[in-house]
Design an enzyme around this catalytic site. Structure first.
Site, short mmCIF file in Angstrom:
data_model
loop_
_atom_site.label_atom_id
_atom_site.label_comp_id
_atom_site.label_asym_id
_atom_site.label_seq_id
_atom_site.Cartn_x
_atom_site.Cartn_y
_atom_site.Cartn_z
N SER A 259 0.85 -1.19 0.00
CA SER A 259 0.00 0.00 0.00
C SER A 259 0.88 1.25 0.00
CB SER A 259 -0.87 -0.04 1.26
OG SER A 259 -1.98 0.80 1.12
N PRO A 260 0.42 2.34 -0.62
CA PRO A 260 1.26 3.55 -0.66
C PRO A 260 1.56 4.07 0.74
CG PRO A 260 -0.98 3.99 -1.42
CD PRO A 260 -0.84 2.52 -1.33
N GLN B 75 1.28 6.57 -7.34
CA GLN B 75 0.12 7.27 -6.78
C GLN B 75 0.36 8.77 -6.91
OE1 GLN B 75 -0.72 7.77 -2.49
NE2 GLN B 75 -2.65 6.69 -2.84
N TYR C 197 -7.21 14.97 1.24
CA TYR C 197 -6.36 15.80 0.38
C TYR C 197 -7.22 16.47 -0.69
CZ TYR C 197 -2.77 13.36 2.97
OH TYR C 197 -2.02 12.87 4.00
N ARG D 49 -8.14 6.05 -5.37
CA ARG D 49 -8.28 5.70 -3.95
C ARG D 49 -9.30 6.65 -3.33
NH1 ARG D 49 -4.11 4.26 1.01
NH2 ARG D 49 -4.51 2.16 0.31
N ARG E 236 1.42 -1.07 6.81
CA ARG E 236 2.38 -1.21 7.92
C ARG E 236 3.10 -2.56 7.94
NH1 ARG E 236 -1.79 0.72 12.23
NH2 ARG E 236 -3.05 -0.40 10.70
#
Ligand SMILES: Cc1cc2nc3c(=O)[nH]c(=O)nc-3n(C[C@H](O)[C@H](O)[C@H](O)COP(=O)(O)OP(=O)(O)OC[C@H]3O[C@@H](n4cnc5c(N)ncnc54)[C@H](O)[C@@H]3O)c2cc1C
Ligand SMILES: Cc1cc2nc3c(=O)[nH]c(=O)nc-3n(C[C@H](O)[C@H](O)[C@H](O)COP(=O)(O)O)c2cc1C
Length: 764
Positions: free
Chosen positions: A413-414, A491, A572, A620, A715
């Site tokens: 995952s980014p 991304q 964002y 996303r 993570r």
């Protein structure tokens, strides 16, 4: 002790027994409004392990109950004209009436007084005359209502309708689920044998289907006849019977989910369904009631005073109840939403049903029925286009999006690294992404890479707005392509009002200590009181940012990325347009969701036009703002996904939250996966799931149940770039490719996983 048990169900009777076993001198009376053999409902089920706990408390009653058990191991699912059977589930069933009669007998034998046909109007009177009153008066507990301000019950009336019927048709070879499509809608039955002659047959459906059938206006008898016609082909001419004479009207119910904040008040203690309920689809209500009875009896004998015993009882049982209620809620919600899954292939539908409570994992299913699980895994691999008759875990199935072929379903995952210099990735990024590309995941997604200097979140964020950025990224992508078979996704994003903040390991989301740059967003909002207020974007800003996205996408294409992801989540810039929490615009980009989606979709179309047609694009999103109806809720996420799908977005990366400081996320294992599940199964769009997914088992069950197409782990990949290769080794899968220089390490890991010694002669 002088004890009154209010209610002669499993809780009241078993408590009386358990107390007498500990001290025969207790003076115990059970008050039950019904006659001894006058019980509603049909059979109850226990699982194998459940009953072992109970047997330790009273081997005598356990032996007599066991002697009347009907056992079965299989679960059969009738769906789309097929009967899919899996084994190893280990259940037992008994008639509720029989269970209660056996408990009554045992209680009498131990000297308990049983007063039948004695309705207690109020527990207050009992509380005056007895040392202890155990309010085991069931689901609709009058005692709980009488002292509602003390017990503070939360009662959640669930949306499905169900009726508890019986039949003499045999379902003695398997616990059987039957899903029938009718012109009034889907309706299903949970059927299980509980003695030689009789089976429970619970019929359930949505409120809409129930209304379409007109069940509300039918008598119990009419409902039975109607259900007989619906399920005729499974009933072999046998009748359906109701014994709910105590219920007025149609006998159809909505399940009430009960949990009391306090379980005791003065000398009154709640037990069984009166204190907490667990949905019937996991069959644990009777077990909970009986185990609570044992627990209370234990504490009354180990603690010096009743208040201390109550406190310990409540503490111990609440934990257990919450654990079961959580599984029961998953199961109950699965049935409430089952129409979402009724397009699935019978194999996948069965898997989804079996794992609905999330108590049964993928590997646990293998222990139960290896053959069935392997046939399901083979089905999954076939569908994924794997060669021949591959039997591997779903996480190792290939996946294709446009012309991009992934070797497996695991995604890094980014994750922002905050190690860029003026937006330029450094050797840190080369090593970091290089390691993750070597580590076995099918797809590595780079961090949010920003389309302009002011579009960065922090001064350490990577960019794609200068020729040196493109060169540095190309070096990383070239390494991944040359040395690994992982694909790499770029991304792209813009920070919006969450820009100009400190590095992740400093004070996250806090403004820079110095050198802040002005920020802009959909509206003039600020992330928090401490952050600067953003400028609301005007058309010129929107054109400029759109062109920046396009330029960045062109650079990413030249850098040879395999896939693009546009970041529309986490508050964002693009996310700030989507959520009503930060979009207060009055032009055509504000107001209803269609308008709020307009700008993110403009960006998508502009980017799509320059991005190679052979390569996919993902978006996303935050599928929930976690603030309730004021913000984005999962149902809005479905609408968002439909718009993305309509626009030609290839896959939806379903994240959640980080859009408001008021968010109240409900964390847990795989906590965002239900959003992906809902989007995938309601829209048919491909999805990626993310969020607290950390075990191979999680990944496999998500994929096999059709809750996502790809699974992102963030993570876990910080702690271990080799997460996928290690998972494969641990699971005994030898099909993943390792970098040749690491073969010796691979072989050692394989030997260790196979229980062999780590050290064997090494090649020179
Ligand atoms: C459709 C359905 C299927 C189920 N299937 C299963 C299953 O398979 N396995 C399982 O373990 N559980 C099952 N359950 C749940 C199970 O029935 C209950 O969880 C269990 O009976 C709880 O026991 P209890 O003693 O707390 O309450 P109850 O069994 O409800 O007993 C309460 C008793 O108190 C009496 N009473 C109430 N008020 C008064 C009053 N004022 N005066 C005198 N007496 C009173 C009632 O008559 C009743 O006998 C199912 C429930 C439903 C609705
Ligand atoms: C250090 C860190 C940085 C992150 N940076 C990004 C990012 O750049 N873009 C993004 O979409 N998500 C980012 N996330 C969110 C993750 O991609 C992921 O959605 C989230 O961590 C939940 O997954 P997990 O439970 O596997 O960690 C970041 C997460 C972490 C821990």
């Amino acid at each position: 002790m002088k004890i009154a048990c209010l209610g002669g169900g499993p809780a009241g009777l078993y408590f009386a027994i358990s107390m007498k076993l500990r001290d025969a001198a207790h003076d115990i009376v059970v008050f039950e409004r019904n006659r001894p053999d006058d019980t509603f409902g049909w059979g109850v089920v226990f699982s194998d392990e459940t009953f072992d706990n109970i047997a330790v408390n009273d081997p005598v009653s356990a032996a007599t109950i066991r002697a009347h058990f009907a056992y079965w191991d299989d679960i059969a699912v009738h769906y789309q004209g097929q009967r899919v059977v899996s084994s190893g589930h280990g259940f037992s069933g008994i008639a509720r009436k029989k269970l209660l009669m056996l408990l009554q007998e045992r209680a009498r034998e131990l000297g308990v007084t049983l007063n039948f046909q004695t309705e207690i109007a109020s527990a207050t009177e009992l509380a005056r005359n007895y040392d202890l009153v155990v309010a085991a008066d069931g689901l609709n507990s009058r005692t709980r209502s009488e002292f509602a301000s003390a017990f503070r019950p939360a009662i959640d009336i669930r949306k499905n309708k169900f009726i508890w019927l019986g039949t003499q048709q045999k379902f003695d070879d398997a616990f059987t689920f039957i899903f029938e499509k009718t012109e009034c809608g889907w309706i299903w039955a949970h059927a299980y044998q509980f003695d030689v002659d009789t089976a429970t047959f619970i019929v359930e459906c949505s409120e809409q289907t129930w209304q379409n059938f007109g069940f509300g206006a039918m008598s119990q008898d009419e409902s039975c006849r109607s259900c007989e016609r619906i399920f005729a082909k499974y009933l072999g001419g046998h009748r359906l019977m109701s014994n709910a004479a105590h219920l007025r009207g149609s006998a159809w119910l909505n399940f009430p989910r009960v949990l009391c904040e306090k379980w005791s008040h003065r000398n009154i203690v709640l037990m069984g369904d009166a204190a907490a309920t667990a949905h019937f689809s996991i069959g644990s209500g009777t077990k909970l009631a009986m185990e609570s009875a044992v627990s209370m009896a234990n504490y009354l004998h180990s603690e010096p005073a009743m208040a201390a015993a109550f406190a310990k009882y409540e503490n111990a049982r609440r934990t257990e109840v919450l654990r079961l209620q959580s599984a029961a809620r998953n199961s109950m919600e699965w049935f409430e939403e089952v129409e979402r899954y009724l397009h699935l292939d019978p194999v996948q539908f069965n898997y989804s049903l079996l794992t609905r409570s999330q108590r049964i994992s993928h590997e646990n299913l293998r222990l139960r029925d290896k053959e069935w699980l392997e046939s399901a895994e083979a089905w999954f691999q076939r569908l994924a286009g794997a060669p021949g008759n591959t039997v591997r875990r779903p996480m190792f199935a290939p996946f294709k999006l446009r012309d991009m072929r992934l070797k497996n379903r695991v995604v890094v995952s980014p994750m922002a690294q905050y190690k860029a210099v003026d937006g330029c990735p450094t050797d840190w990024h080369l090593v970091h992404y290089g390691e993750r590309a070597k580590g076995g995941a099918g797809l590595v997604c780079i961090e949010m890479t920003c389309v302009s200097p002011v579009g960065r979140i922090t001064p350490g964020c990577t960019g794609m707005y200068a020729p040196e950025h493109e060169r540095a990224w190309k070096r990383i992508v070239d390494f991944a392509h040359a040395e690994t078979d992982a694909k790499i996704c770029c991304q792209l994003g813009h920070s919006g009002a969450k820009g100009s903040t400190q590095l992740g390991w400093e004070e996250m989301d806090a403004p820079l200590k110095s050198g802040n740059w002005p920020v802009m967003s959909a509206s003039a909002t600020a992330w928090s009181e401490r952050n600067q207020r953003a400028r609301a974007m005007d058309r010129a800003d929107m054109d400029r940012v759109r062109d920046q996205f396009v330029a960045a996408a062109e650079m990413a294409a030249r850098a040879d990325f395999d896939m693009l992801e546009i970041h529309c989540a986490h508050g964002y810039l693009l996310s700030s347009f989507i959520t009503p929490l930060t979009n207060w615009r009055t032009d055509e980009y504000g107001g209803p969701l269609e308008n709020r989606m307009r700008y993110p979709l403009e960006i998508f179309h502009a980017v799509r036009a320059v991005w190679p047609a052979t390569k996919p694009i993902s978006m996303r999103i935050s599928a929930s703002d976690w603030v309730g109806a004021e913000g984005i809720e999962p149902r809005d996420a479905v609408a968002i996904a439909r718009m993305l799908q309509g626009a030609g977005v290839d896959i939806c990366d379903v994240s959640a939250g980080q859009t408001s400081i008021r968010a109240q996320p409900v964390y847990g294992r795989m906590f965002q996966t239900p959003f992906s599940d809902r989007i995938r199964n309601e829209t048919g769009m491909a999805t990626m799931a993310v969020g607290n997914i950390f075990e191979p088992d999680h990944v496999n069950s998500i994929l096999m149940a059709g809750r996502a197409d790809l699974v992102c782990l963030a993570r876990p990949h910080l702690a271990d770039p080799y997460w996928t290769l290690r998972a494969a080794a641990r699971l005994g899968d030898r099909g993943e490719t390792w970098p040749p220089p690491y073969y010796a390490g691979r072989d050692q890991l394989y030997r260790l996983a196979g229980g062999e010694p780590a050290i064997t002669p090494m090649r020179p």
